[in-house]
Design a protein around this motif. Structure first.
Motif, PDB file in Angstrom:
ATOM      1  N   ILE A   9      -0.855   8.640   0.712  1.00  0.00           N
ATOM      2  CA  ILE A   9      -0.247   7.929   1.768  1.00  0.00           C
ATOM      3  C   ILE A   9       0.488   8.574   2.683  1.00  0.00           C
ATOM      4  N   ASP A  10       0.270   7.751   4.085  1.00  0.00           N
ATOM      5  CA  ASP A  10       0.690   8.515   5.348  1.00  0.00           C
ATOM      6  C   ASP A  10       2.381   8.073   5.195  1.00  0.00           C
ATOM      7  N   GLY A  11       3.094   8.845   5.919  1.00  0.00           N
ATOM      8  CA  GLY A  11       4.266   8.583   6.138  1.00  0.00           C
ATOM      9  C   GLY A  11       5.505   9.222   5.272  1.00  0.00           C
ATOM     10  N   ALA A  25       6.162  -9.591   4.785  1.00  0.00           N
ATOM     11  CA  ALA A  25       5.746 -10.819   4.504  1.00  0.00           C
ATOM     12  C   ALA A  25       4.915 -11.024   3.193  1.00  0.00           C
ATOM     13  N   ASP A  26       4.283 -10.033   2.557  1.00  0.00           N
ATOM     14  CA  ASP A  26       3.432 -10.079   1.384  1.00  0.00           C
ATOM     15  C   ASP A  26       4.227  -9.748   0.349  1.00  0.00           C
ATOM     16  N   CYS A  27       5.783  -9.294   0.488  1.00  0.00           N
ATOM     17  CA  CYS A  27       6.217  -8.617  -0.753  1.00  0.00           C
ATOM     18  C   CYS A  27       6.917  -9.869  -1.473  1.00  0.00           C
ATOM     19  N   HIS A  78       8.725   8.420  -9.388  1.00  0.00           N
ATOM     20  CA  HIS A  78       7.424   8.813  -9.005  1.00  0.00           C
ATOM     21  C   HIS A  78       6.617   7.601  -8.868  1.00  0.00           C
ATOM     22  N   LEU A  79       5.722   7.599  -7.711  1.00  0.00           N
ATOM     23  CA  LEU A  79       4.905   6.693  -7.408  1.00  0.00           C
ATOM     24  C   LEU A  79       3.298   7.275  -7.738  1.00  0.00           C
ATOM     25  N   HIS A  80       2.374   6.705  -8.570  1.00  0.00           N
ATOM     26  CA  HIS A  80       1.175   7.334  -8.537  1.00  0.00           C
ATOM     27  C   HIS A  80       0.350   5.947  -7.724  1.00  0.00           C
ATOM     28  N   ALA A 104       3.319  -4.987  -3.328  1.00  0.00           N
ATOM     29  CA  ALA A 104       3.750  -4.912  -4.911  1.00  0.00           C
ATOM     30  C   ALA A 104       4.748  -3.880  -5.409  1.00  0.00           C
ATOM     31  N   ASP A 105       4.368  -2.548  -4.562  1.00  0.00           N
ATOM     32  CA  ASP A 105       5.483  -1.439  -5.278  1.00  0.00           C
ATOM     33  C   ASP A 105       6.724  -1.832  -4.885  1.00  0.00           C
ATOM     34  N   ALA A 106       7.162  -2.422  -3.884  1.00  0.00           N
ATOM     35  CA  ALA A 106       8.422  -2.747  -3.127  1.00  0.00           C
ATOM     36  C   ALA A 106       9.007  -3.788  -4.051  1.00  0.00           C
ATOM     37  N   ILE A 127      -4.085   1.731  -5.742  1.00  0.00           N
ATOM     38  CA  ILE A 127      -4.412   0.517  -4.953  1.00  0.00           C
ATOM     39  C   ILE A 127      -4.711   1.221  -3.281  1.00  0.00           C
ATOM     40  N   PRO A 128      -5.939   0.958  -2.643  1.00  0.00           N
ATOM     41  CA  PRO A 128      -5.948   1.425  -1.474  1.00  0.00           C
ATOM     42  C   PRO A 128      -5.125   0.612  -0.672  1.00  0.00           C
ATOM     43  N   PHE A 129      -4.730   1.370   0.452  1.00  0.00           N
ATOM     44  CA  PHE A 129      -3.798   0.651   1.356  1.00  0.00           C
ATOM     45  C   PHE A 129      -4.514   0.501   2.801  1.00  0.00           C
ATOM     46  N   GLY A 130      -3.786  -0.333   3.722  1.00  0.00           N
ATOM     47  CA  GLY A 130      -4.371  -0.773   4.861  1.00  0.00           C
ATOM     48  C   GLY A 130      -5.650  -1.483   4.396  1.00  0.00           C
ATOM     49  N   ALA A 131      -5.541  -2.005   3.226  1.00  0.00           N
ATOM     50  CA  ALA A 131      -6.767  -2.989   2.645  1.00  0.00           C
ATOM     51  C   ALA A 131      -6.782  -4.572   2.733  1.00  0.00           C
ATOM     52  N   GLY A 132      -5.398  -4.877   2.774  1.00  0.00           N
ATOM     53  CA  GLY A 132      -5.353  -6.374   2.507  1.00  0.00           C
ATOM     54  C   GLY A 132      -5.293  -6.681   1.199  1.00  0.00           C
ATOM     55  N   LEU A 133      -4.797  -5.619   0.451  1.00  0.00           N
ATOM     56  CA  LEU A 133      -4.578  -5.954  -1.128  1.00  0.00           C
ATOM     57  C   LEU A 133      -3.156  -5.791  -1.366  1.00  0.00           C
ATOM     58  N   GLY A 134      -2.400  -5.665  -0.679  1.00  0.00           N
ATOM     59  CA  GLY A 134      -0.848  -5.758  -0.425  1.00  0.00           C
ATOM     60  C   GLY A 134      -0.039  -4.748  -1.581  1.00  0.00           C
ATOM     61  N   GLY A 135      -0.906  -3.633  -1.872  1.00  0.00           N
ATOM     62  CA  GLY A 135      -0.334  -2.548  -2.843  1.00  0.00           C
ATOM     63  C   GLY A 135       1.126  -2.082  -2.504  1.00  0.00           C
ATOM     64  N   GLY A 149      -7.034 -10.854   3.067  1.00  0.00           N
ATOM     65  CA  GLY A 149      -5.847 -10.496   3.975  1.00  0.00           C
ATOM     66  C   GLY A 149      -6.245 -10.020   5.248  1.00  0.00           C
ATOM     67  N   SER A 150      -6.050  -9.326   5.890  1.00  0.00           N
ATOM     68  CA  SER A 150      -6.365  -8.753   7.116  1.00  0.00           C
ATOM     69  C   SER A 150      -7.215  -7.735   6.960  1.00  0.00           C
ATOM     70  N   GLY A 151      -8.035  -7.342   5.760  1.00  0.00           N
ATOM     71  CA  GLY A 151      -9.078  -6.493   5.515  1.00  0.00           C
ATOM     72  C   GLY A 151      -8.307  -5.058   5.384  1.00  0.00           C
ATOM     73  N   SER A 162      -5.012  -2.407  10.770  1.00  0.00           N
ATOM     74  CA  SER A 162      -3.552  -2.460  11.083  1.00  0.00           C
ATOM     75  C   SER A 162      -3.420  -4.097  10.916  1.00  0.00           C
ATOM     76  N   THR A 163      -2.238  -4.327  10.145  1.00  0.00           N
ATOM     77  CA  THR A 163      -2.115  -5.822  10.021  1.00  0.00           C
ATOM     78  C   THR A 163      -1.621  -6.202  11.330  1.00  0.00           C
ATOM     79  N   ALA A 164      -0.920  -5.849  11.995  1.00  0.00           N
ATOM     80  CA  ALA A 164      -0.088  -6.149  13.180  1.00  0.00           C
ATOM     81  C   ALA A 164      -1.332  -6.368  14.367  1.00  0.00           C
TER      82      ALA A 164
HETATM   83  N1  LIG Z   1       4.191   2.477  -1.701  1.00  0.00           N
HETATM   84  C1  LIG Z   1       3.179   2.330  -0.645  1.00  0.00           C
HETATM   85  N2  LIG Z   1       2.112   1.988  -0.746  1.00  0.00           N
HETATM   86  C2  LIG Z   1       1.171   1.845   0.319  1.00  0.00           C
HETATM   87  N3  LIG Z   1       1.217   2.009   1.512  1.00  0.00           N
HETATM   88  C3  LIG Z   1       2.807   2.216   1.898  1.00  0.00           C
HETATM   89  C4  LIG Z   1       3.625   2.303   0.795  1.00  0.00           C
HETATM   90  N4  LIG Z   1       4.878   2.334   1.548  1.00  0.00           N
HETATM   91  C5  LIG Z   1       4.712   2.232   2.873  1.00  0.00           C
HETATM   92  N5  LIG Z   1       3.136   2.141   3.017  1.00  0.00           N
HETATM   93  C6  LIG Z   1       2.793   1.926   4.415  1.00  0.00           C
HETATM   94  O1  LIG Z   1       2.288   0.570   4.357  1.00  0.00           O
HETATM   95  C7  LIG Z   1       1.198   0.739   4.879  1.00  0.00           C
HETATM   96  C8  LIG Z   1       0.396  -0.820   4.585  1.00  0.00           C
HETATM   97  O2  LIG Z   1       0.298  -0.684   2.888  1.00  0.00           O
HETATM   98  P1  LIG Z   1      -0.291  -2.068   2.022  1.00  0.00           P
HETATM   99  O3  LIG Z   1      -0.966  -1.289   0.940  1.00  0.00           O
HETATM  100  O4  LIG Z   1       1.092  -2.878   1.926  1.00  0.00           O
HETATM  101  O5  LIG Z   1      -1.267  -2.406   3.142  1.00  0.00           O
HETATM  102  P2  LIG Z   1      -2.281  -3.656   2.955  1.00  0.00           P
HETATM  103  O6  LIG Z   1      -3.124  -3.268   1.835  1.00  0.00           O
HETATM  104  O7  LIG Z   1      -2.693  -3.916   4.423  1.00  0.00           O
HETATM  105  O8  LIG Z   1      -1.393  -4.670   2.740  1.00  0.00           O
HETATM  106  P3  LIG Z   1      -1.223  -6.105   3.203  1.00  0.00           P
HETATM  107  O9  LIG Z   1      -2.080  -7.024   2.392  1.00  0.00           O
HETATM  108  O10 LIG Z   1       0.389  -6.503   2.946  1.00  0.00           O
HETATM  109  O11 LIG Z   1      -1.565  -6.422   4.607  1.00  0.00           O
HETATM  110  C9  LIG Z   1       0.265   1.685   4.659  1.00  0.00           C
HETATM  111  O12 LIG Z   1      -0.547   2.436   5.632  1.00  0.00           O
HETATM  112  C10 LIG Z   1       1.535   2.906   4.578  1.00  0.00           C
HETATM  113  O13 LIG Z   1       1.770   3.627   5.806  1.00  0.00           O
END
Ligand SMILES: Nc1ncnc2c1ncn2[C@@H]1O[C@H](COP(=O)(O)OP(=O)(O)OP(=O)(O)O)[C@@H](O)[C@H]1O
Ligand SMILES: C[C@](O)(CO)[C@H](O)COP(=O)(O)OP(=O)(O)OC[C@H]1O[C@@H](n2ccc(N)nc2=O)[C@H](O)[C@@H]1O
Length: 271
Positions: free
Chosen positions: A59-61, A134-136, A87-89, A103-105, A92-100, A242-244, A176-178
């Motif tokens: 994960i970036d950041g 918003a998805d939290c 520890h976070l393993h 969900a962690d939060a 779930i792919p992020f930036g994918a519209g899957l809300g991972g 979601g936003s893909g 990017s969701t935004a």
């Molecule tokens: N625990 C985390 N897991 C994933 N991404 C995280 C986490 N904490 C911060 N981020 C940041 O949040 C961004 C979006 O993560 P997330 O998995 O919620 O995106 P998403 O799949 O597009 O979800 P959504 O359906 O909410 O748009 C990531 O690109 C990452 O920089």
């Protein structure tokens, strides 16, 4: 304590209007994907400050920007929590519209509430979650629900998806969701999603839309191609989530489709 935050998909997504706070009112059904999980472990720290580590997907950041840590910081504005080793393993792919990340939060808030016997109600936790994204809030109760407002006003929904196969493909394109919201012209839906979902699933294709698809597919034809591939291979319904950029399909029989090795896939029988 260890918990397993899961993904979600959106069944339909109508972007209804733009609000004065810059967010959008929408209408969607959240469906939890219960068997696709991150792993979040929290134990007391022997140090004076929190320790945070991540494995799995990269994960970036910074740690402070991780939504798990943001959830912890937010909870500490309401109550005291001792230093923790977290520890976070990441699976779930992020930036994918899957809300991972959301969900962690949300799972972090629920874990802290239980582990430290804080007795916050679900509604208190949903309010805290809303400050994190918003998805939290939907991941607090983690059930299939109809959502309106910015995605945090819930009402019940009854769905008959049991025994169907759910296939999700994440092509590794970060949307990017935004930015995705920025490309949308809001409109009132011609039929509410909860009404569409009472129709037989084979009719959803005609009526159940994700308003992000047109602009995201135009920019990333590879995502549109995944959806077409689902239908070519017998999906009853397929859509972007979601936003893909993830795309899912519902199948009567277990699908066997070959994908590019760079795509991450998840298959489960809905129970
Ligand atoms: N625990 C985390 N897991 C994933 N991404 C995280 C986490 N904490 C911060 N981020 C940041 O949040 C961004 C979006 O993560 P997330 O998995 O919620 O995106 P998403 O799949 O597009 O979800 P959504 O359906 O909410 O748009 C990531 O690109 C990452 O920089
Ligand atoms: C696309 C969905 O995944 C559908 O479930 C969600 O609406 C996105 O929720 P999220 O990723 O938790 O979004 P947030 O982190 O709260 O917001 C990211 C950005 O998306 C835009 N945003 C988000 C939600 C919403 N209802 N309207 C918006 O316009 C805003 O520009 C915001 O700055």
């Amino acid at each position: 304590m260890i918990v397993f935050p899961n993904a979600k998909i959106n069944l339909g997504l109508n972007i209804v209007s733009k609000r004065n706070d810059g967010y959008h009112n929408l209408e969607t059904v959240f469906f939890p994907v219960k068997k696709w999980n991150d792993v979040l472990e929290v134990i007391p720290s022997t140090e004076n400050s929190d320790e945070f580590s991540v494995s799995g997907l990269n994960i970036d950041g910074s740690s402070d920007n991780n939504l798990c840590m943001k959830a912890l910081t937010h909870m500490r504005q309401h109550t005291s929590i001792p230093p923790l080793k977290i520890h976070l393993h990441k699976v779930i792919p992020f930036g994918a519209g899957l809300g991972g990340g959301s969900a962690d939060a949300a799972f972090m808030l629920k874990l802290l509430n239980e582990q430290f016997q804080k007795n916050f109600s679900s509604s208190d936790l949903e309010k805290m979650a809303a400050t994190l994204g918003a998805d939290c809030p939907v991941f607090i109760k983690n059930q299939a629900v109809m959502a309106r407002g910015i995605g945090n006003e819930f009402s019940g929904i009854s769905l008959q998806l049991k025994s169907l196969w759910l296939l999700i493909v994440a092509p590794g394109i970060h949307v990017s969701t935004a930015e995705a919201y920025g490309g949308i012209i809001p409109k009132s839906p011609s039929m509410p999603i909860n009404e569409i979902l009472t129709k037989p699933i084979k009719e959803w294709r005609k009526f159940l839309k994700n308003d992000f698809e047109d602009t995201v597919f135009q920019k990333h034809p590879a995502i549109a191609e995944i959806k077409e591939n689902f239908y070519r291979n017998g999906a009853i319904y397929a859509s972007m989530s979601g936003s893909g950029s993830a795309v899912y399909g519902l199948f009567k029989d277990k699908p066997e489709i070959t994908w590019s090795s760079t795509y991450v896939t998840h298959l489960e029988e809905i129970s």
